[in-house]
Design an enzyme around this catalytic site. Structure first.
Site, PDB file in Angstrom:
ATOM      1  N   GLU A 175       0.827  -1.222   0.000  1.00 50.50           N
ATOM      2  CA  GLU A 175       0.000   0.000   0.000  1.00 50.50           C
ATOM      3  C   GLU A 175       0.858   1.268   0.000  1.00 50.50           C
ATOM      4  O   GLU A 175       1.110   1.864   1.057  1.00 50.50           O
ATOM      5  CB  GLU A 175      -0.957   0.031   1.196  1.00 50.50           C
ATOM      6  CG  GLU A 175      -1.887   1.240   1.157  1.00 50.50           C
ATOM      7  CD  GLU A 175      -2.775   1.381   2.388  1.00 50.50           C
ATOM      8  OE1 GLU A 175      -3.660   2.246   2.375  1.00 50.50           O
ATOM      9  OE2 GLU A 175      -2.563   0.636   3.367  1.00 50.50           O
ATOM     10  N   LYS A 212      -2.732  -2.047  -2.907  1.00 49.92           N
ATOM     11  CA  LYS A 212      -3.774  -1.146  -2.414  1.00 49.92           C
ATOM     12  C   LYS A 212      -3.336   0.274  -2.728  1.00 49.92           C
ATOM     13  O   LYS A 212      -2.346   0.769  -2.179  1.00 49.92           O
ATOM     14  CB  LYS A 212      -4.009  -1.333  -0.916  1.00 49.92           C
ATOM     15  CG  LYS A 212      -5.127  -0.443  -0.365  1.00 49.92           C
ATOM     16  CD  LYS A 212      -5.541  -0.839   1.042  1.00 49.92           C
ATOM     17  CE  LYS A 212      -6.634   0.089   1.552  1.00 49.92           C
ATOM     18  NZ  LYS A 212      -7.165  -0.332   2.868  1.00 49.92           N
TER      19      LYS A 212
END
EC number: 4.1.2.13
Length: 296
Positions: A175, A212
């Site tokens: 992420e 992500k």
């Protein structure tokens, strides 16, 4: 690795619920839920209250595998129980794939980015995650501006951690969030795309990751990552957008599904009746699911 969970994450329709607020973000999460800081004292009481909140969400009939593929947990949530079962086991029984947030927060800003703080207990955390039947992990860093060295450092660090996660038999969610208030968000996203693609091309055929990412300014910017053979799934964070805005932006990005936190639970509150709580959560789940599977 749980092959059934892998297949669900690779091919299932739905989204991932992010229930992993921790440390400094926990009081904000509780306050948004209607539990102010002056209503509890000390971390133990705070974390019990936030687990109660998450338990109410997870046990709601609105929180089911028809529309929710997975859920990201905070470490303390992993170690606590719901109805006599460890949280990951309870989720798996509902058909929802459990993930664990493993980062320890962000370092100070340098070169336009915030790297992850060192994860000194990573090996032990991954061992315990396997014991608790966790499928994958999530680790977050932040890109504030399109600084080439900063973006390179973020992606390099993310993949170094991801290698250790994969070695432990888990699937990492990488992420590298791009701040939605970035001075040049689109340029940052172009840099990030190139760096991630380079590192993905360096993975072995038996290594798989998830990504992500902030919903991009230019629709389908990350489609090459969605299509990459080493990527299980690309999911989107809401990043401070309202749920309505995040959903509308998500619909423009083919192959991208949601992994929302605040945008999922923003309207539920502690003082709601169970009926009102479940109805409110169901409306949020329905709208996020729709944005994840129905594209413009």
């Amino acid at each position: 690795m749980n092959q059934q969970h892998f297949d669900k994450m690779k091919n299932g329709n739905g989204f991932i619920a992010a229930l992993d607020q921790s440390g400094g973000s926990t009081p904000k999460a509780l306050a948004a839920y209607g539990v102010p800081e002056d209503s509890y004292s000390g971390e133990d009481e705070m974390f019990k209250l936030v687990h109660d909140m998450r338990t109410r969400i997870i046990t709601s009939p609105a929180f089911n595998s028809d529309k929710i593929l997975g859920a990201i947990l905070f470490e303390q949530t992993m170690d606590r129980e719901i109805k006599g079962q460890y949280t990951a086991d309870y989720l798996a029984e509902k058909g929802i794939v459990p993930f664990l947030k493993i980062d320890k927060g962000l370092a100070d800003k340098e070169n336009g980015v915030q790297l992850m703080k060192p994860i000194h207990d990573l090996d032990d955390t991954l061992r315990r995650a396997n014991e608790r039947n966790i499928f994958g992990t999530k680790e977050r860093s932040v890109i504030h501006e399109p600084n080439e060295k900063g973006v390179q450092d973020v992606v390099k660090q993310q993949f170094e951690v991801a290698e250790k996660v994969m070695d432990a038999g888990l699937v990492p969610i990488i992420e590298p969030e791009v701040d939605i208030n970035s001075s040049d968000k689109e340029k940052s996203e172009a840099m990030l795309l190139g760096e991630i693609h380079k590192h993905l091309d360096g993975l072995r055929d038996d290594q798989n990751v998830m990504l992500k990412l902030t919903i991009p300014t230019k629709a389908d910017t990350y489609k090459p990552l969605v299509d990459h053979p080493r990527v299980v799934r690309v999911v989107a964070l809401s990043g401070g957008y309202s749920r309505d805005d995040a959903n509308e932006k998500l619909k423009e990005n083919h192959g991208l599904i949601a992994s929302f936190s605040r945008a999922l639970v923003t309207d539920v509150s502690a003082d709601q009746s169970d009926e009102a709580f479940d109805k409110t959560l169901q409306e949020a789940v329905d709208s996020i699911y729709d944005a994840s599977v129905n594209k413009k």
